[in-house]
Design a protein around this motif. Structure first.
Motif, PDB file in Angstrom:
ATOM      1  N   THR A 292       0.869  -1.173   0.000  1.00 44.69           N
ATOM      2  CA  THR A 292       0.000   0.000   0.000  1.00 44.69           C
ATOM      3  C   THR A 292       0.905   1.222   0.000  1.00 44.69           C
ATOM      4  O   THR A 292       1.849   1.299   0.791  1.00 44.69           O
ATOM      5  CB  THR A 292      -0.897   0.033   1.243  1.00 44.69           C
ATOM      6  N   ILE A 293       0.636   2.172  -0.891  1.00 42.93           N
ATOM      7  CA  ILE A 293       1.483   3.351  -1.014  1.00 42.93           C
ATOM      8  C   ILE A 293       0.647   4.595  -0.753  1.00 42.93           C
ATOM      9  O   ILE A 293      -0.274   4.910  -1.511  1.00 42.93           O
ATOM     10  CB  ILE A 293       2.137   3.429  -2.410  1.00 42.93           C
ATOM     11  N   PHE A 294       0.943   5.287   0.348  1.00 43.91           N
ATOM     12  CA  PHE A 294       0.288   6.540   0.691  1.00 43.91           C
ATOM     13  C   PHE A 294       1.083   7.670   0.044  1.00 43.91           C
ATOM     14  O   PHE A 294       2.222   7.938   0.433  1.00 43.91           O
ATOM     15  CB  PHE A 294       0.238   6.729   2.203  1.00 43.91           C
ATOM     16  N   ILE A 295       0.484   8.328  -0.934  1.00 45.80           N
ATOM     17  CA  ILE A 295       1.162   9.347  -1.732  1.00 45.80           C
ATOM     18  C   ILE A 295       0.890  10.720  -1.143  1.00 45.80           C
ATOM     19  O   ILE A 295      -0.268  11.147  -1.006  1.00 45.80           O
ATOM     20  CB  ILE A 295       0.683   9.290  -3.193  1.00 45.80           C
ATOM     21  N   SER A 296       1.954  11.423  -0.796  1.00 38.82           N
ATOM     22  CA  SER A 296       1.825  12.760  -0.219  1.00 38.82           C
ATOM     23  C   SER A 296       1.277  13.740  -1.251  1.00 38.82           C
ATOM     24  O   SER A 296       1.254  13.470  -2.463  1.00 38.82           O
ATOM     25  CB  SER A 296       3.184  13.254   0.266  1.00 38.82           C
ATOM     26  N   GLY A 297       0.844  14.894  -0.773  1.00 37.21           N
ATOM     27  CA  GLY A 297       0.451  15.954  -1.684  1.00 37.21           C
ATOM     28  C   GLY A 297       1.595  16.262  -2.638  1.00 37.21           C
ATOM     29  O   GLY A 297       2.719  16.532  -2.203  1.00 37.21           O
ATOM     30  N   THR A 298       1.310  16.219  -3.926  1.00 38.03           N
ATOM     31  CA  THR A 298       2.329  16.322  -4.972  1.00 38.03           C
ATOM     32  C   THR A 298       1.945  17.436  -5.923  1.00 38.03           C
ATOM     33  O   THR A 298       0.772  17.581  -6.290  1.00 38.03           O
ATOM     34  CB  THR A 298       2.436  14.986  -5.737  1.00 38.03           C
ATOM     35  N   ALA A 299       2.945  18.217  -6.350  1.00 37.71           N
ATOM     36  CA  ALA A 299       2.668  19.356  -7.217  1.00 37.71           C
ATOM     37  C   ALA A 299       3.671  19.406  -8.361  1.00 37.71           C
ATOM     38  O   ALA A 299       4.500  18.508  -8.535  1.00 37.71           O
ATOM     39  CB  ALA A 299       2.696  20.654  -6.401  1.00 37.71           C
ATOM     40  N   SER A 300       3.594  20.475  -9.140  1.00 42.38           N
ATOM     41  CA  SER A 300       4.443  20.648 -10.325  1.00 42.38           C
ATOM     42  C   SER A 300       5.800  21.208  -9.916  1.00 42.38           C
ATOM     43  O   SER A 300       6.137  22.359 -10.190  1.00 42.38           O
ATOM     44  CB  SER A 300       3.743  21.587 -11.320  1.00 42.38           C
ATOM     45  N   ILE A 301       6.565  20.346  -9.252  1.00 43.78           N
ATOM     46  CA  ILE A 301       7.900  20.700  -8.783  1.00 43.78           C
ATOM     47  C   ILE A 301       8.860  19.621  -9.248  1.00 43.78           C
ATOM     48  O   ILE A 301       8.608  18.435  -9.041  1.00 43.78           O
ATOM     49  CB  ILE A 301       7.941  20.814  -7.251  1.00 43.78           C
ATOM     50  N   THR A 306       9.436  25.180  -8.862  1.00 41.66           N
ATOM     51  CA  THR A 306       8.122  25.139  -9.487  1.00 41.66           C
ATOM     52  C   THR A 306       8.266  25.178 -11.003  1.00 41.66           C
ATOM     53  O   THR A 306       9.067  25.944 -11.553  1.00 41.66           O
ATOM     54  CB  THR A 306       7.282  26.345  -9.035  1.00 41.66           C
ATOM     55  N   ARG A 307       7.473  24.342 -11.676  1.00 40.89           N
ATOM     56  CA  ARG A 307       7.497  24.291 -13.145  1.00 40.89           C
ATOM     57  C   ARG A 307       6.166  24.802 -13.708  1.00 40.89           C
ATOM     58  O   ARG A 307       5.123  24.677 -13.074  1.00 40.89           O
ATOM     59  CB  ARG A 307       7.732  22.860 -13.625  1.00 40.89           C
ATOM     60  N   LYS A 314      -0.310  22.225 -17.860  1.00 33.67           N
ATOM     61  CA  LYS A 314       1.041  21.668 -17.780  1.00 33.67           C
ATOM     62  C   LYS A 314       1.414  21.321 -16.343  1.00 33.67           C
ATOM     63  O   LYS A 314       2.115  20.333 -16.104  1.00 33.67           O
ATOM     64  CB  LYS A 314       2.044  22.643 -18.387  1.00 33.67           C
ATOM     65  N   GLN A 315       0.943  22.124 -15.381  1.00 33.07           N
ATOM     66  CA  GLN A 315       1.217  21.786 -13.984  1.00 33.07           C
ATOM     67  C   GLN A 315       0.538  20.468 -13.604  1.00 33.07           C
ATOM     68  O   GLN A 315       1.122  19.654 -12.873  1.00 33.07           O
ATOM     69  CB  GLN A 315       0.743  22.909 -13.054  1.00 33.07           C
ATOM     70  N   THR A 316      -0.672  20.240 -14.086  1.00 33.29           N
ATOM     71  CA  THR A 316      -1.370  18.989 -13.778  1.00 33.29           C
ATOM     72  C   THR A 316      -0.631  17.802 -14.390  1.00 33.29           C
ATOM     73  O   THR A 316      -0.445  16.764 -13.727  1.00 33.29           O
ATOM     74  CB  THR A 316      -2.818  19.052 -14.296  1.00 33.29           C
ATOM     75  N   GLU A 317      -0.196  17.929 -15.626  1.00 34.53           N
ATOM     76  CA  GLU A 317       0.554  16.859 -16.278  1.00 34.53           C
ATOM     77  C   GLU A 317       1.857  16.575 -15.522  1.00 34.53           C
ATOM     78  O   GLU A 317       2.213  15.407 -15.285  1.00 34.53           O
ATOM     79  CB  GLU A 317       0.870  17.233 -17.733  1.00 34.53           C
ATOM     80  N   GLU A 318       2.562  17.629 -15.129  1.00 38.60           N
ATOM     81  CA  GLU A 318       3.829  17.455 -14.408  1.00 38.60           C
ATOM     82  C   GLU A 318       3.599  16.780 -13.063  1.00 38.60           C
ATOM     83  O   GLU A 318       4.382  15.922 -12.628  1.00 38.60           O
ATOM     84  CB  GLU A 318       4.498  18.811 -14.203  1.00 38.60           C
TER      85      GLU A 318
END
Length: 407
Positions: A292-301, A306-307, A314-318
């Motif tokens: 089981t993998i608990f994924i932390s809040g992840t963003a376009s970094i 920041t990208r 593009k931020q959502t894709e990244e």
């Protein structure tokens, strides 16, 4: 391994691990009307899912997203009437659902498939689900005492209260595997400081002498921290919740995951704050052939930068690229969990936080294309940097892959 169903008003995933069934559900009201009407409708939708999947009465943890925080007490009364003595650990999050409803609900049910599941409902904040020799402790809606001022001191106070709640059932804070930190005005200033940076300073100080999960690490590790999400909410609230694990089993492995595309958050330079955010990009828990993998809040970094500033698509894709790399076979093998990697289609539950309401359709279209059918909550929230427009978290599952004919 994961069966997913998405229909009007509800999406849910069913994950059968050995002899226990886990049901993850995300529901939105199918009716208009006031908060009470919408909340009852969403709850009945979840109830019908749990009944259909033979997990009725098994909800151990839920998160309620509210468009109007002044309605919290009213919503809580509906919950009490609906659940009675089977009340799950519940966190109320003042974030507006993207679809325009007054409420949305995320719920986790844990029920028998063949084996025994014991659920101890200690309070509206604390529920323990035990099965197969492992206890999962769900601690919800921890807030600082009202007389405490300033994010730094409020966070220390809330962390201490959380430690006390866990300690009341014999669980040490070092057994925490996942946290959520909801902070109003997250990127606003507080005097000459930023509120999120003050939250990180408090977390770093509170964690300073805690050695997380040492009994479950397969190899010697340096810094070990729980997975986490730090996200904005309406108003100036601070609300925390967490999941902890307790077991005497020797075959349970906990492994904090870092992303090869990103600098570890706890390794950020001083330009991002006086003390770096102390969390892992994900926490993988393996038992036998499952993880089981608990994924932390992840963003376009990527790295620590920041990208795609100003471009929500593009931020959502990244962001999704980052999650795919994080849970990949290559990355799990790098973390001493070979053949336990997975892909985006094995996410069982997702939350998507969007800064600007007008971006909802664009973000949802990308998530639909790349994630497929998965129970998802979409909520309006500021992310931890002013230029970040979207953040995504989730839970993924994997099953040991075979190679050369051997498993």
């Amino acid at each position: 391994m994961i069966r997913k169903v998405c229909s009007d008003g509800v999406g849910y995933s069913v994950v059968d691990l050995t002899d226990v069934r886990h049901v993850f559900a995300a529901a939105v009201p199918r009716v208009s009307g006031d908060l009470v009407t919408q909340t009852w409708d969403a709850l009945r939708t979840i109830e019908s899912v749990m009944k259909e999947e033979s997990t009725l009465g098994s909800i151990v943890h839920q998160v309620v997203f509210l468009a109007d925080d002044s309605k919290l007490a009213e919503c809580r009364e509906v919950m009490r009437e609906f659940y009675g003595p089977e009340f799950p650990a519940t966190t109320y999050v003042p974030q507006k659902p993207c679809h325009g409803a007054l409420v949305s609900i995320e719920a986790l049910g844990v029920g028998r498939k063949k084996g025994d599941v014991t659920i101890e409902r200690k309070s509206e904040q604390l529920v323990i689900a035990s099965h197969n020799g492992v206890s999962w402790i769900h601690c919800a809606h921890v807030t600082p005492d009202p007389e405490v001022d300033g994010v730094y001191h409020q966070a220390l106070n809330a962390f201490s209260k959380m430690r006390g709640i866990l300690g009341s059932v014999g669980v040490d804070f070092a057994q925490v595997i996942r946290t959520w930190l909801y902070l109003g005005g997250i990127v606003e200033g507080e005097g000459d400081k930023q509120r999120y940076k003050e939250l990180n300073r408090a977390r770093a100080d509170f964690y300073q002498n805690i050695r997380f999960l040492t009994n479950y690490l397969p190899v010697e590790k340096g810094a070990v921290y729980p997975a986490s999400t730090g996200i904005g909410v309406d108003g100036h609230h601070l609300i925390m919740s967490c999941i902890a694990m307790k077991t005497d089993r020797r075959d349970i492995v906990a492994m904090p995951l870092e992303n090869p595309r990103q600098t570890p958050a706890f390794g950020y330079g001083c330009q991002y704050g006086p003390k770096s955010p102390k969390f892992s990009r994900a926490m993988a828990l393996s038992c036998g052939s499952y993880a089981t993998i608990f994924i932390s809040g992840t963003a376009s970094i990527t790295n620590s930068e920041t990208r795609h500033i100003g471009d929500v698509e593009k931020q959502t894709e990244e962001t999704l690229d980052n999650i795919a790399a994080l849970v990949s076979e290559e990355n799990l093998a790098r973390h001493n969990l070979p053949r336990l990697g997975t892909t985006l289609d094995q996410l069982a539950l997702v939350r998507v936080y969007i800064k600007n309401p007008e971006d909802y359709a664009k973000v949802k279209a990308i998530c639909d294309r790349r994630l497929g059918e998965v129970p998802t909550i979409y909520a309006i929230a500021d992310v931890c940097r002013p230029e970040l427009l979207v953040e995504i978290e989730g839970v993924a599952f994997s099953h040991l892959s075979c190679d050369s004919g051997h498993c």
